[in-house]
Motif scaffolding. Structure first.
Motif, PDB file in Angstrom:
ATOM      1  N   ARG A   1       0.846  -1.010   0.121  1.00 47.99           N
ATOM      2  CA  ARG A   1      -0.141   0.071  -0.032  1.00 47.99           C
ATOM      3  C   ARG A   1       0.664   1.244  -0.026  1.00 47.99           C
ATOM      4  NH1 ARG A   1      -1.571   2.488   4.793  1.00 47.99           N
ATOM      5  NH2 ARG A   1      -3.143   4.174   4.323  1.00 47.99           N
ATOM      6  N   GLU A   2       1.996   1.165   0.549  1.00 47.59           N
ATOM      7  CA  GLU A   2       2.856   2.301   0.784  1.00 47.59           C
ATOM      8  C   GLU A   2       3.070   2.885  -0.638  1.00 47.59           C
ATOM      9  OE1 GLU A   2       4.400   4.236   2.887  1.00 47.59           O
ATOM     10  OE2 GLU A   2       3.060   3.259   4.513  1.00 47.59           O
ATOM     11  N   LYS A   3       3.373   1.886  -1.732  1.00 45.13           N
ATOM     12  CA  LYS A   3       3.598   2.314  -3.231  1.00 45.13           C
ATOM     13  C   LYS A   3       2.375   3.229  -3.764  1.00 45.13           C
ATOM     14  CE  LYS A   3       6.235  -1.804  -3.931  1.00 45.13           C
ATOM     15  NZ  LYS A   3       5.884  -3.306  -4.002  1.00 45.13           N
ATOM     16  N   VAL A   4       0.990   2.829  -3.384  1.00 44.25           N
ATOM     17  CA  VAL A   4       0.107   3.804  -3.977  1.00 44.25           C
ATOM     18  C   VAL A   4      -0.024   5.025  -3.074  1.00 44.25           C
ATOM     19  CG1 VAL A   4      -2.431   3.780  -4.233  1.00 44.25           C
ATOM     20  CG2 VAL A   4      -0.984   1.608  -4.012  1.00 44.25           C
ATOM     21  N   LEU A   5       0.366   5.024  -1.901  1.00 39.64           N
ATOM     22  CA  LEU A   5       0.624   6.467  -1.180  1.00 39.64           C
ATOM     23  C   LEU A   5       1.708   7.219  -1.716  1.00 39.64           C
ATOM     24  CD1 LEU A   5      -0.008   5.450   2.433  1.00 39.64           C
ATOM     25  CD2 LEU A   5      -1.708   6.266   0.817  1.00 39.64           C
ATOM     26  N   ASP A   6       2.823   6.696  -2.007  1.00 34.76           N
ATOM     27  CA  ASP A   6       3.710   7.393  -2.670  1.00 34.76           C
ATOM     28  C   ASP A   6       3.472   7.976  -3.977  1.00 34.76           C
ATOM     29  OD1 ASP A   6       5.618   6.902  -0.935  1.00 34.76           O
ATOM     30  OD2 ASP A   6       6.683   5.210  -2.117  1.00 34.76           O
ATOM     31  N   LEU A   7       2.689   7.206  -4.496  1.00 32.45           N
ATOM     32  CA  LEU A   7       2.048   7.678  -5.985  1.00 32.45           C
ATOM     33  C   LEU A   7       1.111   9.112  -5.651  1.00 32.45           C
ATOM     34  CD1 LEU A   7       2.593   6.489  -8.498  1.00 32.45           C
ATOM     35  CD2 LEU A   7       0.533   5.383  -8.358  1.00 32.45           C
ATOM     36  N   PHE A   8       0.338   8.920  -4.655  1.00 37.18           N
ATOM     37  CA  PHE A   8      -0.404   9.954  -4.394  1.00 37.18           C
ATOM     38  C   PHE A   8       0.282  11.213  -3.936  1.00 37.18           C
ATOM     39  CE2 PHE A   8      -4.066   7.085  -2.563  1.00 37.18           C
ATOM     40  CZ  PHE A   8      -4.797   7.502  -3.856  1.00 37.18           C
ATOM     41  N   GLU A   9       1.197  10.700  -3.141  1.00 36.61           N
ATOM     42  CA  GLU A   9       2.143  11.962  -2.737  1.00 36.61           C
ATOM     43  C   GLU A   9       2.623  12.816  -3.919  1.00 36.61           C
ATOM     44  OE1 GLU A   9       5.450  10.865  -0.079  1.00 36.61           O
ATOM     45  OE2 GLU A   9       4.648  12.236   1.379  1.00 36.61           O
ATOM     46  N   GLU A  10       3.203  12.049  -4.881  1.00 38.82           N
ATOM     47  CA  GLU A  10       3.794  12.708  -6.128  1.00 38.82           C
ATOM     48  C   GLU A  10       2.847  13.295  -6.762  1.00 38.82           C
ATOM     49  OE1 GLU A  10       6.810  10.019  -7.114  1.00 38.82           O
ATOM     50  OE2 GLU A  10       6.959  11.019  -9.273  1.00 38.82           O
ATOM     51  N   ILE A  11       1.598  12.561  -6.968  1.00 37.32           N
ATOM     52  CA  ILE A  11       0.616  13.251  -7.912  1.00 37.32           C
ATOM     53  C   ILE A  11      -0.031  14.587  -7.335  1.00 37.32           C
ATOM     54  CG2 ILE A  11      -1.472  13.340  -9.310  1.00 37.32           C
ATOM     55  CD1 ILE A  11      -0.644  10.191  -9.591  1.00 37.32           C
ATOM     56  N   THR A  12      -0.568  14.402  -5.953  1.00 39.51           N
ATOM     57  CA  THR A  12      -1.210  15.582  -5.334  1.00 39.51           C
ATOM     58  C   THR A  12      -0.588  16.261  -4.302  1.00 39.51           C
ATOM     59  OG1 THR A  12      -2.253  13.985  -3.890  1.00 39.51           O
ATOM     60  CG2 THR A  12      -3.191  13.866  -6.016  1.00 39.51           C
ATOM     61  N   GLY A  13       0.514  15.605  -3.608  1.00 40.59           N
ATOM     62  CA  GLY A  13       1.235  16.381  -2.416  1.00 40.59           C
ATOM     63  C   GLY A  13       0.844  16.043  -1.057  1.00 40.59           C
ATOM     64  N   ASN A  14      -0.173  15.153  -1.031  1.00 36.66           N
ATOM     65  CA  ASN A  14      -0.129  14.633   0.349  1.00 36.66           C
ATOM     66  C   ASN A  14      -0.499  13.049   0.275  1.00 36.66           C
ATOM     67  OD1 ASN A  14      -1.086  14.022   2.966  1.00 36.66           O
ATOM     68  ND2 ASN A  14      -1.480  16.162   3.248  1.00 36.66           N
ATOM     69  N   ARG A  15      -0.423  12.349   1.304  1.00 36.06           N
ATOM     70  CA  ARG A  15      -0.483  10.868   1.398  1.00 36.06           C
ATOM     71  C   ARG A  15      -1.833  10.337   1.404  1.00 36.06           C
ATOM     72  NH1 ARG A  15       3.659   7.318   3.278  1.00 36.06           N
ATOM     73  NH2 ARG A  15       2.359   6.530   4.636  1.00 36.06           N
ATOM     74  N   ILE A  16      -2.603  11.322   2.348  1.00 38.86           N
ATOM     75  CA  ILE A  16      -4.142  10.883   2.550  1.00 38.86           C
ATOM     76  C   ILE A  16      -5.098  12.074   2.112  1.00 38.86           C
ATOM     77  CG2 ILE A  16      -5.636  10.548   4.521  1.00 38.86           C
ATOM     78  CD1 ILE A  16      -3.533   8.609   4.423  1.00 38.86           C
ATOM     79  N   HIS A  17      -5.181  13.244   2.296  1.00 39.33           N
ATOM     80  CA  HIS A  17      -5.972  14.295   1.891  1.00 39.33           C
ATOM     81  C   HIS A  17      -5.376  14.893   0.672  1.00 39.33           C
ATOM     82  CE1 HIS A  17      -8.290  13.841   5.426  1.00 39.33           C
ATOM     83  NE2 HIS A  17      -7.647  14.137   6.059  1.00 39.33           N
ATOM     84  N   HIS A  18      -5.832  14.255  -0.606  1.00 40.54           N
ATOM     85  CA  HIS A  18      -5.420  14.547  -1.754  1.00 40.54           C
ATOM     86  C   HIS A  18      -5.624  16.343  -2.240  1.00 40.54           C
ATOM     87  CE1 HIS A  18      -5.005  10.481  -1.511  1.00 40.54           C
ATOM     88  NE2 HIS A  18      -6.211  10.198  -1.802  1.00 40.54           N
ATOM     89  N   ALA A  19      -6.695  16.699  -1.958  1.00 40.98           N
ATOM     90  CA  ALA A  19      -7.287  18.113  -2.268  1.00 40.98           C
ATOM     91  C   ALA A  19      -6.887  18.066  -3.819  1.00 40.98           C
ATOM     92  CB  ALA A  19      -6.294  19.022  -1.746  1.00 40.98           C
ATOM     93  N   MET A  20      -7.374  17.099  -4.527  1.00 43.20           N
ATOM     94  CA  MET A  20      -7.183  17.175  -5.926  1.00 43.20           C
ATOM     95  C   MET A  20      -8.341  17.696  -6.580  1.00 43.20           C
ATOM     96  SD  MET A  20      -5.230  15.744  -7.932  1.00 43.20           S
ATOM     97  CE  MET A  20      -5.142  15.013  -9.453  1.00 43.20           C
ATOM     98  N   ASN A  21      -9.522  17.705  -6.164  1.00 43.63           N
ATOM     99  CA  ASN A  21     -10.687  18.371  -6.844  1.00 43.63           C
ATOM    100  C   ASN A  21     -10.790  19.748  -6.612  1.00 43.63           C
ATOM    101  OD1 ASN A  21     -11.841  16.149  -8.176  1.00 43.63           O
ATOM    102  ND2 ASN A  21     -12.584  15.172  -6.098  1.00 43.63           N
ATOM    103  N   VAL A  22     -11.261  20.516  -7.614  1.00 48.88           N
ATOM    104  CA  VAL A  22     -11.716  21.773  -7.511  1.00 48.88           C
ATOM    105  C   VAL A  22     -12.966  21.984  -8.353  1.00 48.88           C
ATOM    106  CG1 VAL A  22      -9.472  23.113  -7.059  1.00 48.88           C
ATOM    107  CG2 VAL A  22     -10.177  22.597  -9.214  1.00 48.88           C
ATOM    108  N   ILE A  23     -13.624  23.010  -7.977  1.00 47.73           N
ATOM    109  CA  ILE A  23     -14.984  23.265  -8.853  1.00 47.73           C
ATOM    110  C   ILE A  23     -14.552  23.450 -10.142  1.00 47.73           C
ATOM    111  CG2 ILE A  23     -16.986  24.250  -9.141  1.00 47.73           C
ATOM    112  CD1 ILE A  23     -16.691  25.521  -6.253  1.00 47.73           C
ATOM    113  N   GLY A  24     -15.104  22.311 -11.145  1.00 48.29           N
ATOM    114  CA  GLY A  24     -14.862  22.811 -12.409  1.00 48.29           C
ATOM    115  C   GLY A  24     -13.636  21.718 -13.031  1.00 48.29           C
ATOM    116  N   GLY A  25     -12.989  20.989 -12.218  1.00 43.22           N
ATOM    117  CA  GLY A  25     -11.898  20.398 -12.731  1.00 43.22           C
ATOM    118  C   GLY A  25     -10.967  19.699 -11.616  1.00 43.22           C
ATOM    119  N   VAL A  26      -9.718  19.619 -11.833  1.00 47.83           N
ATOM    120  CA  VAL A  26      -8.882  19.037 -10.748  1.00 47.83           C
ATOM    121  C   VAL A  26      -7.635  20.060 -10.487  1.00 47.83           C
ATOM    122  CG1 VAL A  26      -9.341  16.627 -11.169  1.00 47.83           C
ATOM    123  CG2 VAL A  26      -7.579  17.780 -12.518  1.00 47.83           C
ATOM    124  N   ARG A  27      -7.015  19.919  -9.723  1.00 49.33           N
ATOM    125  CA  ARG A  27      -5.967  21.057  -9.172  1.00 49.33           C
ATOM    126  C   ARG A  27      -4.553  20.691  -9.840  1.00 49.33           C
ATOM    127  NH1 ARG A  27      -6.006  22.227  -3.162  1.00 49.33           N
ATOM    128  NH2 ARG A  27      -4.075  23.597  -2.679  1.00 49.33           N
TER     129      ARG A  27
END
Lengths: 106, 316, 140, 401
Positions: free
Chosen positions: D142-168
């Motif tokens: 699972r750590e590998k997936v979390l690394d991926l998150f960290e690289e794409i979105t900047g956090n392991r748990i709370h991604h803050a990826m969505n914004v109104i009208g798209g992604v960040r």
């Protein structure tokens, strides 16, 4: 399972020896949202960040803003909202303090 | 009585060795999970830390039993481990010491659950009933296998006589007779239940009954209970190795270092036994349910133990 | 003698983790700190199930009103000496949940907190550092 | 005489075992009052509310952007599902259409989140049955997936990826490559984990435990993997596609099992892991180029959302998640109502727990993958009359003051 366990016995452990070996750390990626840094000179005092901060960590302060970092939830919304990029996200993540007020200085 | 002095001298040795064994067990367990694991002296840190911690006695507990049982458990299991070790060093024995050792080890594990059930915590009570059921499961085959081996070696109930028998025949008992081999297998199968580690740690399952009998213990009392457990592991693996797999030809080779070499080889052997019967199962198996564990013991080790007893009576 | 005792205390912090209304983020990061990548056990940390065995109490979450009496009870059940680590922004200040009817405000209002680990959630590394800092300060 | 003694023994053997709110098997507080007779569970009483934080109430007092982060913090395991669902509803009210690439990226993160959530559950399941090694292996994967998150979105748990009208954040080609690599890794590991779960001791502990028949599952309205393990074929991704699932419809199928026990629930999750690997690969293959959001400042977008209401649903890792959103035409919310999957599933626990052994309790509770921080709603039950009363926020505030 037994073979797997015995094989693992002779493989290198996956552990990153943070704290027990100097300078060993899991790498911090570029986009990591750590502590925010605020450039007071670049700020124009539009106060948009106060409107969008979900944690109420930003307050108005003499036409500019000030941060109470103990409330920050590291979402990075303020830096996204800021029209002058006066708020930046750093990759600092080890914020371990004895009292709340030290968070800002760490 | 030189034997008594040696026995007293072995007590600190048992303390050190059993904590060391626990440290090695934890390290190997961690390495099998691809972790670094705690340092080998970690159990010493834990023990000292618990000793100097506050001791809390819950108001619901039956005070006298609650306070007495950890010391009793620790004392009986340490003496239970010290007797075979001292006999091995002194090369003597008294009649019935084998029975005494088995009794002391059982006593120690019973004392733990008695203390737990006197704490007034419902989880302690569940742990108690589970432990009693487990006792019925593993204790009978364990004892029968010991009786079977003692018939083969004499018949004698002196621990050192069994080792003498192996030295005389120049072969370890498990290699010499079918009955002893079966008894050895039974004994090895019973170790992990007798010490209560993972496939059979049902009485103290962390996620089910929150450490069961240990739940209300804290500080020095807990330290003693942990010590009781690790010295039981040490004692049983030492017994298993010396009773069944004592390879005299190897040990008696070096006459100069004789004593130390023999002792060292025995300890190394019992370490292997511990890794095989305690560490490996706890790494590769999931915890069983009480009914399943009970059935496991009545379906495999019990018939095996009885077979081995019959075979040894018949002289195989 | 005292030196040995305090060294042993620093080397074997047993953790009891209590969720006081957190979103799970910090909780899974605490568990992740025990897994092979971070392996907190190499520093002696073990996650125990009963507060009676614990040395370090890790608290996460903004402290809901239902959990408040329980936090106090668990804190009292831990034998002395003990250290308390507040993990995550909610535990430090209540962060985004402040102003709700069921939040009793920051944790340090009811029990003394030794070390705060900021982050939402903090990385497991920071949590390990927090535990080590807390035991060093409290027991050293 | 004999009868009397029997009755007495019966009463002696029957006692109440409180599970939780503070219990090592539960990472979150939640209270189960179990009445046991020796090892058998006779009756169960469920109590929720220990992690009730009043998020719906809070969201009604905040503006829309603040509410996004608030919904994200409902749950740390399925944070992206919550924001996606919320933002979908907002976009529907505002008539905003996010660009294609944004939809694909949302889907990608969504499936990665499902991967991390399922692996987490498998690990916890192994932990509950005392199989620490399997827990360690699963979480190491699972750590590998979390690394991926960290690289794409900047956090392991709370991604803050969505914004109104798209992604960040956009996905760089390097990240896409890494994602494919990690997915291949996960596939291999999942195969191994599946083998371990099929091993002797694990199957012994899980199969036949916590049976939920198809009829009961239907009656109790369970959702997600819990429903699919009981023979109900139901998946929002297929039945009511959102984000890019409409386009990726051919890349996955809905897993379903007939048995309805804890083992089936675990197996469904393992098999879903294989499916989601396919989805991720298909999404990366077909990822269109273009902008990732509407390119306007978030504050301006927030003001563009008129008064209105919408319902949105997504298939979170634990099942169907429903949001009802009513905006007030300014930049705030008039009403937010969330129905989380765990709330739908948790009622079925009572059905499953009665008659099992004490040792099965943690297994069954884990097998529905409870996410209690999602599920806490306030309902007061009057014990004497059995009357159920739902308390609203105002009343609660009055009670507090």
């Amino acid at each position: 399972m037994i073979w797997e366990a015995l094989k693992s016995l002779f493989k290198k452990p996956l552990t990153v020896q943070y704290l027990t070996k100097p300078d060993e750390k899991v790498p911090v990626p570029e986009r990591y949202r750590g502590k925010i840094s605020y450039n007071r000179d670049a700020c124009i005092g539009c106060l948009l960040c106060i409107r969008t901060c979900p944690a109420g960590a930003i307050t108005a302060d003499e036409r500019k803003v000030s941060f109470s970092l103990d409330r920050c939830i590291f979402c990075g919304q303020c830096s996204e909202t800021c029209p002058r990029k006066a708020i930046e996200i750093t990759s600092k993540f080890e914020i371990v303090v004895y009292t709340k007020s030290e968070i800002a200085s760490q | 009585m030189i034997a008594l002095e040696i026995l007293l001298a072995t007590l600190p040795l048992v303390f050190l060795l059993s904590l060391l064994f626990e440290g090695i067990d934890r390290k190997v367990h961690a390495r099998m999970q691809r972790r670094i694991g705690p340092p080998i002296i970690q159990p010493f840190y834990d023990f000292i830390k618990l000793l100097v911690k506050e001791n809390i006695v819950p108001t619901t507990a039956a005070r006298s039993i609650f306070n007495a049982s950890p010391s009793l458990a620790a004392a009986s299991s340490i003496v239970g481990a010290a007797i075979p070790l001292a006999n091995l060093i002194a090369r003597t024995g008294i009649i019935g010491d084998l029975i005494l050792v088995m009794y002391l080890l059982t006593m120690s594990s019973i004392m733990i659950v008695v203390g737990g059930s006197s704490s007034g915590n419902p989880y302690g009570a569940v742990g108690f009933s589970r432990k009693i059921m487990m006792l019925i499961g593993y204790e009978i085959p364990l004892l029968i296998s010991v009786v079977s081996i003692s018939i083969k070696a004499g018949p004698s109930l002196i621990y050192y006589d069994i080792i003498l028998a192996q030295i005389k025949s120049d072969k370890c008992l498990a290699c010499a007779y079918i009955s002893s081999a079966t008894a050895a297998l039974t004994f090895l199968l019973c170790i992990s239940a007798a010490v209560g580690v993972v496939p059979f740690d049902i009485p103290e399952a962390k996620t089910e009954v929150i450490h069961g009998p240990l739940i209300e213990y804290s500080g020095p009392q807990l330290a003693l209970l942990k010590l009781a457990k690790s010295s039981t592991i040490f004692s049983l693996s030492l017994l298993a190795f010396t009773l069944f797999f004592y390879f005299p030809t190897i040990y008696e080779l070096s006459i100069v270092l004789g004593e130390i070499a023999t002792l060292g080889a025995c300890l190394l052997g019992s370490l292997m036994v511990m890794l095989l019967t305690v560490t490996l199962p706890r790494t590769v198996f999931a915890r069983l349910k009480i009914g399943q564990a009970f059935k496991t013991y009545w379906f495999f080790p019990l018939p095996m133990a009885i077979t081995s007893l019959m075979l040894s009576v018949l002289g195989w | 003698m005292w030196k040995i005792a305090s060294r042993s205390r620093i080397k074997s912090p047993w953790i009891f983790h209590l969720n006081t209304g957190s979103c799970n983020g910090c909780d899974i990061e605490i568990v992740a700190a025990l897994t092979p990548r971070y392996d907190a056990e190499r520093l002696g940390c073990v996650l125990v199930g009963s507060p009676r065995h614990a040395d370090v109490l890790i608290l996460t979450g903004p402290l809901t009103s239902q959990m408040m009496p329980r936090v106090v009870r668990v804190y009292e059940q831990i034998p002395e000496p003990k250290a308390v680590v507040a993990v995550g922004s909610c535990a430090i200040s209540g962060a985004p949940f402040l102003g709700s009817y069921s939040i009793e405000g920051p944790l340090d209002r009811i029990i003394p907190v030794d070390v705060y680990v900021a982050g939402c959630p903090p990385r497991p590394e920071a949590i390990i550092r927090g535990i080590v800092t807390a035991v060093k300060r409290k027991f050293g | 005489m004999v009868n009397e003694r029997e009755v007495k023994y019966d009463e002696f053997a029957r006692f109440i075992l409180p599970v939780g709110p503070v219990h090592p098997a539960l990472k979150e507080p939640f209270h189960l009052k179990i009445i046991v007779k020796r090892e058998e569970v006779l009756d169960v009483e469920l109590r929720l509310g220990h992690v009730h934080r009043g998020i719906e109430f809070l969201a009604e007092n905040r503006n829309l952007i603040q509410a996004i982060y608030l919904t994200e913090r409902i749950c740390g395991i399925c944070s992206h599902s919550h924001t996606t669902c919320f933002i979908q509803a907002l976009e529907e009210v505002g008539g905003l259409k996010p660009p294609e690439r944004a939809l694909y990226l949302r889907t990608l993160i969504f499936e990665l989140e499902r991967a991390h959530s399922h692996l987490l559950l498998l690990g916890i399941m192994a932990y509950q049955i005392g199989f620490d090694t399997l827990f360690m292996y699963t979480w190491a994967a699972r750590e590998k997936v979390l690394d991926l998150f960290e690289e794409i979105t900047g956090n392991r748990i709370h991604h803050a990826m969505n914004v109104i009208g798209g992604v960040r954040w956009d996905l760089t080609p390097k990240m896409a490559e890494k994602t494919i690599r990690v997915m291949k890794d996960i596939e291999v590991t999942t195969r191994r984990i599946y083998d371990f779960f099929r091993g002797e001791t694990v199957e012994k502990r899980l199969s036949g435990v916590g049976l939920l028949s198809q009829h009961d599952a239907h009656e109790l309205c369970v959702v997600g993997p819990t429903a699919r393990a009981s023979g109900l074929v139901f998946d929002v991704r297929k039945d009511d596609p959102y984000a890019a699932y409409g386009d990726l419809n051919d890349s996955f199928s809905v897993i379903s099992k007939k048995e309805g026990d804890s083992y089936a629930r675990t197996e469904v999750r393992i098999l879903e892991l294989f499916e989601l690997i396919n989805i991720v690969q298909a999404a990366l293959d077909r990822l269109p180029n273009g902008p990732i959001n509407l390119g306007e400042s978030p504050v301006r977008l927030m003001r563009r959302i008129p008064r209105g209401e919408a319902i949105s649903r997504v298939e979170a890792p634990r099942g169907e998640l429903i949001y009802f959103v009513k905006t007030n035409g300014g930049d705030g919310l008039e009403r937010l109502k969330i129905r989380t999957p765990t709330l739908a599933n948790i009622i079925s626990l009572k059905k499953m727990l009665i008659g099992c052994e004490i040792a099965d309790v943690p297994v069954i509770v884990t097998s529905i993958d409870p996410c209690l921080s999602c599920a806490n709603r306030i309902t007061l039950v009057d014990h004497e009359t059995g009357e159920v009363k739902v308390v609203n926020a105002d009343e609660l505030r009055r009670k507090k003051s």
